[in-house]
Design a protein around this motif. Structure first.
Motif, PDB file in Angstrom:
ATOM      1  N   UNK A  82      44.915  26.288  37.150  1.00  0.00           N
ATOM      2  CA  UNK A  82      44.692  27.635  36.644  1.00  0.00           C
ATOM      3  C   UNK A  82      43.848  27.641  35.384  1.00  0.00           C
ATOM      4  N   UNK A  83      43.687  28.811  34.791  1.00  0.00           N
ATOM      5  CA  UNK A  83      42.912  28.966  33.562  1.00  0.00           C
ATOM      6  C   UNK A  83      43.779  29.593  32.479  1.00  0.00           C
ATOM      7  N   UNK A  84      43.363  29.373  31.241  1.00  0.00           N
ATOM      8  CA  UNK A  84      44.056  29.955  30.096  1.00  0.00           C
ATOM      9  C   UNK A  84      43.192  31.049  29.476  1.00  0.00           C
ATOM     10  N   UNK A  85      43.826  32.091  28.913  1.00  0.00           N
ATOM     11  CA  UNK A  85      43.080  33.114  28.176  1.00  0.00           C
ATOM     12  C   UNK A  85      42.791  32.636  26.754  1.00  0.00           C
ATOM     13  N   UNK A  86      42.049  33.427  26.018  1.00  0.00           N
ATOM     14  CA  UNK A  86      41.871  33.173  24.587  1.00  0.00           C
ATOM     15  C   UNK A  86      43.236  33.185  23.909  1.00  0.00           C
ATOM     16  N   UNK A 129      39.594  28.786  22.574  1.00  0.00           N
ATOM     17  CA  UNK A 129      38.812  29.472  23.602  1.00  0.00           C
ATOM     18  C   UNK A 129      39.486  29.454  24.966  1.00  0.00           C
ATOM     19  N   UNK A 130      39.074  30.382  25.794  1.00  0.00           N
ATOM     20  CA  UNK A 130      39.605  30.501  27.151  1.00  0.00           C
ATOM     21  C   UNK A 130      38.873  29.582  28.111  1.00  0.00           C
ATOM     22  N   UNK A 131      39.441  29.479  29.323  1.00  0.00           N
ATOM     23  CA  UNK A 131      38.782  28.863  30.486  1.00  0.00           C
ATOM     24  C   UNK A 131      38.519  27.369  30.338  1.00  0.00           C
TER      25      UNK A 131
END
Length: 242
Positions: A46-50, A151-153
């Motif tokens: 998955x990805x993380x937000x800011x 930072x995100x992503x």
């Protein structure tokens, strides 16, 4: 009752325990890093937000207390960032935890021994501008953190760092055996806020409950196993037995 019946009852009890734990907001995960090889690590798909505040918590057990450098629990690498290990949580030895946040190193040494099964939380708070380190439910130290923005992503992995990608162009690419984690990691979670001290004490004291708003919880559907890491999604909910 036959032996087969006993096994069925045991399986049913464990399944009930797992469902109870899920209802309380806890995802279950167990990873055993048995080899001292850089090819063994776990990747989150998955990805993380800011993140301006966050809490990252995990149960861990070192395979040996004789090695000076135990390696990386967590690495978060953002493509294109000046420093690939935007977040790096590193166990240096049984009494020292090192946390890298962006380009700053925070060293938490002379903490109680981490030889046995231990619970750690790294908490970044935008309210007090501090990075807090908790071990087994108790805050051990804090440090001023001047750059809070994560930072995100990025790419999140357990059991290795990603400094083979200095400029962030090749995240998820561990390079050195010396950077690997050697031991077990259980129930890793990230929250998009600073957990309060009571929540962290409860995480340590009651292994079957946790705040339900975690943004990262490892599961069979979002986990990529590299190398020979042993995974287990079937172990039952259990209280703190460290």
């Amino acid at each position: 009752m036959t032996l087969g019946d006993c096994g069925g009852v045991s399986a049913t009890i464990n399944e009930v325990k797992k469902q109870v734990r899920k209802s309380l907001g806890c995802g279950m995960s167990y990873f055993n890093f048995r080899n001292e090889l850089h090819l063994d690590y776990v990747q989150y798909s998955g990805t993380l937000p800011l993140l301006t505040s966050f809490s990252a918590c995990v149960w861990f057990q070192l395979a040996s207390s004789t090695t000076n450098e135990q390696g990386s629990i967590l690495s978060y690498c953002v493509p294109g960032a000046p420093f690939c290990n935007t977040i790096l949580v590193w166990v240096e030895n049984s009494m020292t935890m090192v946390v890298y946040l962006n380009d700053h190193q925070h060293r938490f040494s002379d903490v109680p021994s981490m030889d046995g099964r231990s619970h750690a939380c790294i908490v970044l708070s935008s309210e007090d501008m501090l990075l807090h380190f908790y071990l087994n439910g108790t805050e051990q130290a804090d440090a001023v953190s001047s750059n809070h923005s994560v930072p995100a992503d990025g790419v999140l992995i357990l059991g290795q760092d990603q400094d083979g990608s200095v400029d962030g162009t090749n995240p998820g690419a561990p390079q050195e055996d010396a950077d690997r984690f050697y031991g077990t990691l259980e129930d890793f979670h990230i929250w998009r806020r600073a957990l309060n001290p009571k929540e962290i004490r409860d995480l340590h004291a009651f292994g079957c409950t946790c705040p339900s708003d975690a943004i990262v919880t490892f599961s069979e559907s979002n986990t990529i196993i590299h190398g020979e890491v042993v995974q287990n999604w079937e172990y039952p909910c259990h209280p703190n037995d460290s």
